[in-house]
Design a protein around this motif. Structure first.
Motif, PDB file in Angstrom:
ATOM      1  N   UNK A  58       0.884   7.408  -7.361  1.00 15.75           N
ATOM      2  CA  UNK A  58      -0.500   6.929  -7.356  1.00 15.75           C
ATOM      3  C   UNK A  58      -0.630   5.614  -8.126  1.00 15.75           C
ATOM      4  N   UNK A  59       0.101   5.538  -9.230  1.00 11.20           N
ATOM      5  CA  UNK A  59       0.061   4.309 -10.014  1.00 11.20           C
ATOM      6  C   UNK A  59       0.609   3.146  -9.207  1.00 11.20           C
ATOM      7  N   UNK A  60       1.735   3.414  -8.525  1.00  7.83           N
ATOM      8  CA  UNK A  60       2.312   2.362  -7.685  1.00  7.83           C
ATOM      9  C   UNK A  60       1.346   1.971  -6.569  1.00  7.83           C
ATOM     10  N   UNK A  61       0.658   2.995  -6.011  1.00  7.37           N
ATOM     11  CA  UNK A  61      -0.307   2.716  -4.940  1.00  7.37           C
ATOM     12  C   UNK A  61      -1.490   1.903  -5.468  1.00  7.37           C
ATOM     13  N   UNK A  62      -1.971   2.268  -6.673  1.00 11.19           N
ATOM     14  CA  UNK A  62      -3.078   1.516  -7.275  1.00 11.19           C
ATOM     15  C   UNK A  62      -2.654   0.089  -7.595  1.00 11.19           C
ATOM     16  N   UNK A  63      -1.434  -0.056  -8.094  1.00 13.09           N
ATOM     17  CA  UNK A  63      -0.947  -1.409  -8.386  1.00 13.09           C
ATOM     18  C   UNK A  63      -0.854  -2.230  -7.106  1.00 13.09           C
ATOM     19  N   UNK A  64      -0.428  -1.566  -6.036  1.00 15.95           N
ATOM     20  CA  UNK A  64      -0.330  -2.271  -4.759  1.00 15.95           C
ATOM     21  C   UNK A  64      -1.726  -2.662  -4.252  1.00 15.95           C
ATOM     22  N   UNK A  65      -2.689  -1.739  -4.384  1.00 20.29           N
ATOM     23  CA  UNK A  65      -4.059  -2.047  -3.975  1.00 20.29           C
ATOM     24  C   UNK A  65      -4.658  -3.151  -4.844  1.00 20.29           C
ATOM     25  N   UNK A  66      -4.307  -3.106  -6.134  1.00 20.21           N
ATOM     26  CA  UNK A  66      -4.817  -4.138  -7.045  1.00 20.21           C
ATOM     27  C   UNK A  66      -4.286  -5.510  -6.649  1.00 20.21           C
ATOM     28  N   UNK A  67      -3.022  -5.547  -6.276  1.00 23.13           N
ATOM     29  CA  UNK A  67      -2.442  -6.816  -5.836  1.00 23.13           C
ATOM     30  C   UNK A  67      -3.100  -7.283  -4.540  1.00 23.13           C
ATOM     31  N   UNK A  68      -3.327  -6.322  -3.641  1.00 18.63           N
ATOM     32  CA  UNK A  68      -3.983  -6.685  -2.381  1.00 18.63           C
ATOM     33  C   UNK A  68      -5.402  -7.196  -2.632  1.00 18.63           C
ATOM     34  N   UNK A  69      -6.105  -6.522  -3.567  1.00 18.48           N
ATOM     35  CA  UNK A  69      -7.464  -6.949  -3.892  1.00 18.48           C
ATOM     36  C   UNK A  69      -7.459  -8.336  -4.520  1.00 18.48           C
ATOM     37  N   UNK A  70      -6.495  -8.564  -5.412  1.00 20.68           N
ATOM     38  CA  UNK A  70      -6.392  -9.869  -6.057  1.00 20.68           C
ATOM     39  C   UNK A  70      -6.087 -10.949  -5.025  1.00 20.68           C
ATOM     40  N   UNK A  71      -5.212 -10.592  -4.089  1.00 19.07           N
ATOM     41  CA  UNK A  71      -4.890 -11.563  -3.028  1.00 19.07           C
ATOM     42  C   UNK A  71      -6.111 -11.832  -2.158  1.00 19.07           C
TER      43      UNK A  71
END
Length: 205
Positions: free
Chosen positions: A177-190
């Motif tokens: 979940x943490x990895x998924x949230x980090x991935x979503x955070x990166x996508x959101x930042x992008x």
């Protein structure tokens, strides 16, 4: 004892020696007859002399037999003595082993067993949950308590392993979940970064 009394010796009772006394008595009586005839001047001592010589020959033969018997008996006595000495040595060894084993048994009885270091539940508490063991001997009761402790520890260890497995599963799930949230955070930042030019366009209006 009169001169005609038979030769006897209360200390001689062995069967091989008793005939020698009888033969010696014959020789003694024959000698007395010969001596009496010589004193009285009679010359009828041919038969007594023959009896005396026969008795002496028989005594010599008996003497040889007695010597062989004594020699054989001495050998047998020596063999028996060796056997007795061997048995005495074996008995001493058994006494030594007995003393050693008694010492080892005493040491074992006094040796602090590992069960004395195991923190068992109190005996009263155990008997409350296991009333069927109230009539057991102290030794059997201790064995039953130890078996109960083993089963309890096995049960708790199984439960611990199950909890550890659940914990590992939760850790893995949280990691995912943490990895998924980090991935979503990166996508959101992008996404935010890519929306910057559009935002500037809207700012003009």
């Amino acid at each position: 004892m009169s001169c005609t009394s038979p030769v006897t010796d209360p200390e001689i009772t062995h069967p091989i020696l008793l005939p020698c006394l009888e033969i010696a008595d014959v020789a003694r009586r024959s000698t007395q007859i010969i001596m009496t005839d010589k004193v009285t001047g009679q010359k009828h001592y041919t038969a007594p002399i023959r009896h005396l010589l026969s008795a002496l020959n028989e005594l010599r033969r008996r003497d040889r037999e007695t010597f062989r018997f004594l020699k054989d008996t001495k050998g047998e006595v020596e063999q028996e003595k060796i056997a007795v000495d061997r048995q005495s040595l074996s008995l001493q060894n058994l006494y030594y082993e007995q003393g050693y084993l008694k010492g080892e048994i005493k040491n074992c009885c006094e040796f602090p067993s590992i069960y004395t270091c195991i923190p068992l539940i109190p005996e009263e508490e155990y008997l409350i949950s296991h009333p069927q063991d109230c009539e057991l001997s102290p030794h059997q009761l201790m064995i039953s308590r130890l078996n109960h402790e083993i089963s309890e520890r096995e049960r708790l260890d199984k439960h611990r392993k199950e909890l550890a497995q659940k914990r590992a599963s939760l850790i893995q799930e949280n990691k995912q979940r943490k990895e998924e949230l980090e991935r979503l955070d990166k996508q959101l930042q992008a996404f935010i970064e890519s929306a910057g030019p559009i935002e500037k366009v809207f700012e003009k209006y």
